[in-house]
Design a protein around this motif. Structure first.
Motif, mmCIF file in Angstrom:
data_model
loop_
_atom_site.group_PDB
_atom_site.id
_atom_site.type_symbol
_atom_site.label_atom_id
_atom_site.label_comp_id
_atom_site.label_asym_id
_atom_site.label_seq_id
_atom_site.Cartn_x
_atom_site.Cartn_y
_atom_site.Cartn_z
ATOM 1 N N CYS A 93 53.934 32.178 38.885
ATOM 2 C CA CYS A 93 52.912 31.602 39.756
ATOM 3 C C CYS A 93 52.346 30.360 39.064
ATOM 4 O O CYS A 93 52.628 30.119 37.893
ATOM 5 N N PRO A 94 51.520 29.569 39.748
ATOM 6 C CA PRO A 94 50.992 28.347 39.115
ATOM 7 C C PRO A 94 50.093 28.620 37.901
ATOM 8 O O PRO A 94 50.009 27.792 36.990
ATOM 9 N N GLY A 95 49.424 29.785 37.900
ATOM 10 C CA GLY A 95 48.603 30.141 36.729
ATOM 11 C C GLY A 95 47.574 29.071 36.392
ATOM 12 O O GLY A 95 47.162 28.270 37.223
ATOM 13 N N LEU B 9 41.870 30.673 40.170
ATOM 14 C CA LEU B 9 41.637 32.098 39.923
ATOM 15 C C LEU B 9 42.305 32.592 38.648
ATOM 16 O O LEU B 9 42.134 33.736 38.253
ATOM 17 N N ALA B 10 43.096 31.739 38.011
ATOM 18 C CA ALA B 10 43.936 32.178 36.893
ATOM 19 C C ALA B 10 43.112 32.661 35.705
ATOM 20 O O ALA B 10 42.037 32.145 35.417
ATOM 21 N N CYS C 166 45.750 26.923 39.147
ATOM 22 C CA CYS C 166 45.034 27.845 40.020
ATOM 23 C C CYS C 166 43.627 28.154 39.516
ATOM 24 O O CYS C 166 43.442 28.497 38.346
ATOM 25 N N ASN D 72 46.053 38.976 40.781
ATOM 26 C CA ASN D 72 46.438 38.804 42.184
ATOM 27 C C ASN D 72 47.945 38.898 42.396
ATOM 28 O O ASN D 72 48.415 39.050 43.522
ATOM 29 N N ALA D 73 48.708 38.763 41.336
ATOM 30 C CA ALA D 73 50.145 39.091 41.375
ATOM 31 C C ALA D 73 50.989 38.177 42.246
ATOM 32 O O ALA D 73 52.005 38.596 42.793
ATOM 33 N N CYS D 74 50.579 36.911 42.388
ATOM 34 C CA CYS D 74 51.379 35.982 43.194
ATOM 35 C C CYS D 74 52.783 35.822 42.620
ATOM 36 O O CYS D 74 53.714 35.481 43.342
ATOM 37 N N SER E 295 52.772 36.534 36.483
ATOM 38 C CA SER E 295 51.561 36.155 37.221
ATOM 39 C C SER E 295 50.465 35.791 36.231
ATOM 40 O O SER E 295 50.356 36.399 35.169
ATOM 41 N N GLY E 296 49.635 34.839 36.638
ATOM 42 C CA GLY E 296 48.546 34.383 35.766
ATOM 43 C C GLY E 296 47.226 35.090 36.015
ATOM 44 O O GLY E 296 46.204 34.722 35.438
ATOM 45 N N CYS E 297 47.230 36.100 36.875
ATOM 46 C CA CYS E 297 46.051 36.971 37.032
ATOM 47 C C CYS E 297 46.447 38.159 37.883
ATOM 48 O O CYS E 297 47.565 38.210 38.403
#
Ligand code: HEM
Ligand code: SF4
Length: 552
Positions: A413-415, A421-422, A419, A456-458, A452-454
């Motif tokens: 993910c962008p992390g 939210l990361a 992001c 949220n598991a994108c 994923s960077g948090c």
């Protein structure tokens, strides 16, 4: 082939663009506050990230034609930084648009029937599908007409603009699920029973902080019942879904709290009420859509040139072995176009790369391109005879890494790079792992690493053979590893191995896991087969035993 946005007419898109242009102007002159503007921009797929706005554009069921991909390239050059980022939900994201340019970007998208409507917000998001739909040899039936029917029905549907939370739908027409369907709020799997085509429906899947594998609520739904059944599911969720706590607002929580049985009874009641309202117009439309998505007429071609190149050129051979998938037509193949160069940013494509792929599709590929859930592109219909030429062109533009499905084909993910939210970086971790593993990844074989960077598991970390979740422990990045996830038809959520690793330890940790697999594997076993046989313990020892840690 049929155009993706049948119901969304040019006039409608123009009106939406002009409406948003007015809203942007009012935001800039201060008559709208950011709080007032936020829901308006989100209705047009415009997020605010860490450093800049981000525009998310839907690519319905991951299908693009060459003109559309050319426009995506042009947009990245004219109004962004010359690249776009393909995501796991068959969207493209632009990371650096200027607010004042976004209406023009949307206007240009409208020229090729693309838009950013419902790519954000608590509504039915981009309907995704098997990226190899209409091409793979193992397919029962092309899922895209069904995905398009659902998209037409759900776009701008007034009842579903303010759901409790976002709602994601995926469709597959193959027993080998490549669309991660069980991780969706609702999954449609096309199946055959006694010679009749129908749908298995799953509800309540999702990733995020509470990962849940979707549950089968109907094992066989007749074709004509699809839309009324979806309406029934949505109406039960819309009424019963929680709105007191956004972390508990997804349908997976509703289904878990109510129990599948009770949820199913309520859906059946709603269905009995709704079904008579469907007079068959949807089925006429579906038949039209099926005509529109009819398989391309593919002339038989002599594959001699392919065989010759395969024999003569080991680099081509390696690419062909790893990146081709079987096509329904014997003389053709599906070519996976890697957006994962070793050390690169997973899913990024430059404007010139997008143009190269668009041009190859025009010359050799029936004008079709696909976007995969693994953040790669696909040329779904290439004559084997043309593959050497296609490969040479891809290679010249950094698009021919032979790694589809291998260790460096990492979802990230962008992390923290983008992001808001990361809690940790994910792109640099992916880059380093891919560089480190490049050398022996062919020997390692099929392996899914997802980051994923948090929570949220994108980046689908729950579904990786090796999943990596970046967290924040008292201001320091800490990476938790999960093992044994599986994104396929028998989806599995990976299990945590134990304490996390610091940023500068995590790549070594992944290498130790891979070494353990190489040591443990039996003949022909993939990483996931070995874990299934041995359990996670030997892998955990490799991760945590002091002597292993220091040996790495
Ligand atoms: C601005 C950037 C992003 C934001 C703010 C964001 C936000 C979120 C949030 C809050 C969730 C958790 C939803 C829940 O548990 O209810 C989520 C899940 C998810 N997102 Fe993102 N996301 C972003 C970028 C992306 C990207 C780039 C991808 C694809 C690579 C993506 C794909 C997904 C997927 C697959 C899930 C999990 C599936 C599910 O909804 O359960 N997101 N996202
Ligand atoms: S997983 Fe977290 S860090 Fe990564 S894109 Fe999603 S919200 Fe952002």
């Amino acid at each position: 082939m049929l155009d993706a946005t049948q119901n969304v007419t040019r006039t409608y898109l123009d009106r939406r663009v002009e409406e948003f242009r007015g809203q942007v102007a009012r935001r800039i002159d201060g008559s709208l506050t950011e709080d007032e503007f936020r829901p308006l921009r989100l209705m047009n797929g415009l997020y605010l990230q860490l450093h800049a706005y981000m525009l998310r554009v839907a690519i319905p069921y991951g299908t693009l034609n060459s003109d559309q991909l050319d426009v995506l390239a042009e947009i990245s050059e004219r109004w962004d930084r010359g690249y776009g980022h393909f995501t796991t939900r068959q969207n493209i994201q632009y990371n650096w648009p200027k607010l004042t340019d976004v209406p023009d970007m949307l206007g240009r998208l409208a020229d090729v029937n693309l838009h950013a409507i419902q790519t954000s917000g608590n509504t039915i998001r981009n309907v995704t599908a098997d990226p190899l739909a209409g091409a793979h040899a193992d397919e029962l039936i092309d899922p895209r007409p069904v995905a398009e029917l659902i998209r037409i029905w759900s776009t701008d549907h007034p009842e579903y603009q303010f759901l409790g939370r976002k709602f994601k739908i995926a469709v597959t027409g193959s027993p080998n699920d490549r669309a991660v369907t069980a991780a969706h709020d609702l999954a449609v799997r096309i199946v055959e029973r006694d010679g009749e085509i129908g749908y298995a429906i799953l509800v309540g899947g999702g990733l995020g902080r509470t990962p849940v594998v979707g549950k089968v609520i109907k094992d066989f739904l007749p074709q004509a019942d699809l839309l009324p059944y979806l309406e029934a599911v949505l109406s039960v969720y819309n009424l019963a879904g929680r709105r007191d706590n956004k972390y508990k607002a997804r349908i997976k929580i509703t289904v878990n709290e109510m129990g599948l049985e009770e949820f199913s009874v309520r859906v059946d009641e709603a269905f009995a009420r709704i079904r008579p309202e469907f007079s068959g117009a949807d089925q006429h439309l579906l038949a039209e859509l099926q005509d529109g998505f009819a398989r391309p007429m593919l002339a038989p071609r002599d594959s001699g040139a392919f065989e010759a190149a395969y024999e003569a050129d080991p680099v081509f051979r390696s690419w062909a072995d790893v990146n081709l998938r079987p096509h329904f037509a014997e003389d053709y193949a599906i070519a996976m176009v890697s957006l994962k160069p070793h050390g690169g940013v997973p899913g990024d494509a430059s404007a010139s790369q997008m143009r190269v792929v668009a041009d190859l599709a025009r010359r050799y590929g029936q004008n079709e391109i696909r976007v995969t859930q693994e953040q790669n592109l696909v040329l779904p219909h290439v004559a084997k005879a043309d593959l050497p030429a296609v490969f040479a062109e891809l290679k010249a533009h950094g698009l021919a890494t032979a790694n589809a499905g291998l260790a460096s084909d990492i979802i990230a993910c962008p992390g923290m790079d983008y992001c808001a939210l990361a809690t940790a970086r994910s792109i640099p971790v992916a880059q380093e792992i891919s560089e480190r593993l490049a050398e022996n990844e062919i020997e390692v074989g099929e392996l899914a690493i997802k980051i994923s960077g948090c929570i949220n598991a994108c980046g689908h970390h729950h579904l990786g053979d090796i999943g990596i979740l970046g967290l924040d422990r008292a201001g320091v990045e800490n990476y938790q590893i999960t093992l044994g996830g599986d994104a396929g038809p028998d989806m599995k959520i990976g299990e945590k191995t134990g304490p996390g690793f610091a940023y500068d330890e995590v790549v070594d940790a992944v290498e130790r896991l891979i070494q353990a697999y190489l040591d443990l594997r039996a003949e022909g076993e993939r990483f996931r087969d070995t874990i299934a046989r041995t359990g996670a313990e030997p892998f955990k020892s490799a991760l945590y035993d002091e002597e292993n840690r220091h040996a790495a």
